[in-house]
Design a protein around this motif. Structure first.
Motif, short mmCIF file in Angstrom:
data_model
loop_
_atom_site.label_atom_id
_atom_site.label_comp_id
_atom_site.label_asym_id
_atom_site.label_seq_id
_atom_site.Cartn_x
_atom_site.Cartn_y
_atom_site.Cartn_z
N ALA A 4 25.83 -9.16 13.86
CA ALA A 4 25.09 -9.55 15.09
C ALA A 4 26.01 -9.79 16.17
N TYR A 5 25.51 -9.14 17.48
CA TYR A 5 26.03 -9.50 18.71
C TYR A 5 25.35 -10.06 19.73
N ASP A 6 25.80 -10.74 20.62
CA ASP A 6 25.02 -11.57 21.58
C ASP A 6 24.39 -10.58 22.37
N ARG A 7 23.46 -11.20 23.40
CA ARG A 7 22.78 -10.40 24.32
C ARG A 7 23.28 -9.39 25.27
N GLY A 8 24.60 -9.70 25.56
CA GLY A 8 25.37 -8.77 26.50
C GLY A 8 26.02 -7.68 25.45
N ASP A 9 25.78 -7.78 24.17
CA ASP A 9 26.51 -6.80 23.34
C ASP A 9 28.03 -6.59 23.38
N ALA A 10 28.53 -7.74 23.76
CA ALA A 10 30.13 -7.66 23.97
C ALA A 10 30.79 -8.52 22.85
N HIS A 11 30.28 -9.41 22.27
CA HIS A 11 30.78 -10.49 21.33
C HIS A 11 30.06 -10.59 20.13
N GLU A 12 30.91 -10.31 18.95
CA GLU A 12 30.24 -10.21 17.82
C GLU A 12 30.01 -11.75 17.10
N ILE A 13 28.98 -12.14 16.88
CA ILE A 13 28.74 -13.52 16.50
C ILE A 13 28.79 -13.73 14.99
N ALA A 14 28.32 -12.86 14.30
CA ALA A 14 28.42 -13.03 12.66
C ALA A 14 28.49 -11.79 12.02
N ALA A 15 28.53 -11.70 10.78
CA ALA A 15 28.68 -10.69 9.79
C ALA A 15 27.76 -10.99 8.62
N GLY A 16 26.88 -10.23 8.21
CA GLY A 16 26.06 -10.52 7.07
C GLY A 16 25.92 -9.17 6.36
N ARG A 17 24.76 -9.08 5.35
CA ARG A 17 24.28 -7.95 4.78
C ARG A 17 22.63 -7.86 4.80
#
Length: 464
Positions: A284-297
């Motif tokens: 999951a990336y933020d609205r600007g698609d620049a920062h990765e928020i979290a990783a899941g499955r």
């Protein structure tokens, strides 16, 4: 008039005071034409002089330009000058196949807590924003009316239980007398029915008692799930109606899900991996698609495609231990469905589109380029997989492709040459306009600067 006068009266015309003589009118009529001819002659002389001056200026500047350009053929000889370019080598690496879609953070459970009974709210036992566990008490309702009803129903139960016990004893006596032929069979059956009736009454009383005990338990309002409570929606002391007054909303945050959409063309690729039992990673990336928020499955795929949008919904689960994901937050979800191993990778800056399709300018030695059509595969936004047309180690032009053609002479900048030798990115990086930035100006930049300076001097001389 005198008859001997030389002016004949039949041909003479009366003189008008405001009228000019005929010769003067004719002279004024031809004066504008004369000025127009003079202006045209002056303009022609000025044009001839300007052409002569410009020819002299060009002849004087031509030797200096030829000397500086190294035989480029004067003003229009720049096409023979080698174009300064930046190059990069085709490398080998792994390329993840990523599908991207818009998503929304959706909790697995969002519960609006309401009271199941009516009464006055006597206590609020939670703090807004508090994290609670399932079963933690949130509020309390006045239980005294329900306790009074419980005592009443318990008294009725005791009375009916005593009647039931008495009817059972009478039934035993009637059965003994019936065996001795001292009482009729009808009396025995009637007493047996009375026992059944009393048993039903006792059961109803017991249900009333249990109901009131449950109501008393409902006066203690607890959290149904683990989560975080929101803002209080009712204050202490208010009268609460059963199943209509909301007290607070509890939202589950651990774990949390993201529902995102993918085009219907990608469904088959995802389902093949799901049926194979693969654990697909979703980031999951933020609205600007620049920062990765979290990783899941990836958890599940919806059972149908939305016909209005041509997309399918997917749900991904995230642990969200640091609570970076917030309910109803907008995110960009990136699903990794596969990885291409050992692929030939080419920088996206070298890819061009034209008549042959996708092509690149391939370095033919160190002094010339050639057009090479290629077939591409997956891309990550920086590099692209080359399916055919190139092999690892080939050098392609990444900078300065706007004025190239097949077989054009080129010269590699120092930063690009060093990068090609190391197999890494060039040190000279393009700026926002696509020009190569380096510590010292290139020869092409110096030539352009000299030409611009000559043009400025020429304009100043014209102005003078």
């Amino acid at each position: 008039m005198n008859e001997s006068s030389p002016i004949r009266t039949d041909t003479a015309r009366a003189y008008q005071p405001g009228e000019a003589p005929a010769r003067e009118v004719r002279t004024r009529r031809f004066r504008p034409i004369r000025w127009l001819v003079i202006l045209m002659l002056l303009a022609g002389a000025g044009a001839i002089g300007h052409r002569w001056y410009e020819a002299r200026t060009d002849k004087g500047a031509e030797p200096a330009t030829a000397h500086k350009g190294g035989g480029r053929g004067g003003r229009h000889g720049g096409a023979d000058m080698p174009q300064a370019v930046g190059v990069a080598a085709v490398t080998t690496g792994d390329m993840p196949v990523v599908l991207q879609g818009l998503g929304t953070v959706t909790p697995l459970a969002t519960v609006t807590v309401k009271s199941q009974i009516s009464g006055y709210l006597t206590q609020v036992k939670f703090r807004e924003g508090q994290t609670v566990k399932a079963g933690d008490e949130l509020a309390q309702i006045d239980s005294r009316p329900y306790e009074a009803l419980l005592a009443q129903y318990q008294g009725q139960l005791s009375r009916d239980q005593a009647l039931l016990q008495n009817s059972k004893l009478d039934l035993q006596r009637y059965q003994t007398l019936n065996r001795q032929d001292s009482i009729s069979k009808q009396n025995v059956d009637t007493q047996g029915a009375l026992v059944k009736q009393n048993e039903g009454t006792v059961a109803a009383d017991q249900a009333l008692v249990d109901q009131q005990k449950l109501n008393i338990a409902y006066t203690h309002i607890t959290s149904p799930v683990d989560g975080r409570v929101g803002l209080r929606q009712v204050d202490q002391g208010n009268y609460i109606s059963a199943a209509s007054t909301a007290i607070v909303v509890v939202t589950q945050l651990h774990p949390i899900s993201v529902i995102f959409t993918l085009p219907e063309d990608d469904v088959a690729r995802v389902m093949r991996q799901v049926r194979a039992g693969a654990k697909l990673t979703v980031r999951a990336y933020d609205r600007g698609d620049a920062h990765e928020i979290a990783a899941g499955r990836l958890d599940t795929v919806d059972n149908q495609i939305d016909t209005t949008t041509g997309t399918v919904k997917l749900r991904a689960l995230f642990d969200n231990g640091d609570e970076e994901l917030f309910p109803n937050q907008f995110v960009n979800a990136k699903l990794t469905v596969d990885t291409v191993r050992g692929a030939a990778l080419v920088p996206n800056a070298s890819l061009l589109q034209g008549t042959p399709g996708t092509y690149v300018y391939l370095m033919d030695g160190d002094n010339k380029v050639t057009v090479r059509p290629i077939k591409t595969g997956e891309t990550d936004g920086t590099n692209t997989v080359v399916v055919s047309g190139l092999k690892p180690g080939d050098r392609v032009v990444t900078d300065g492709t706007d004025r190239l053609k097949d077989g054009a002479p080129v010269r590699i900048t120092e930063g690009a040459q060093a990068a090609a030798g190391d197999g890494k990115a060039a040190e000279a990086k393009p700026d926002g306009k696509g020009e190569v930035k380096s510590g010292a100006p290139t020869d092409a930049a110096a030539d352009a600067q000299g030409t611009a300076e000559g043009g400025r001097r020429h304009r100043r001389r014209q102005a003078q």
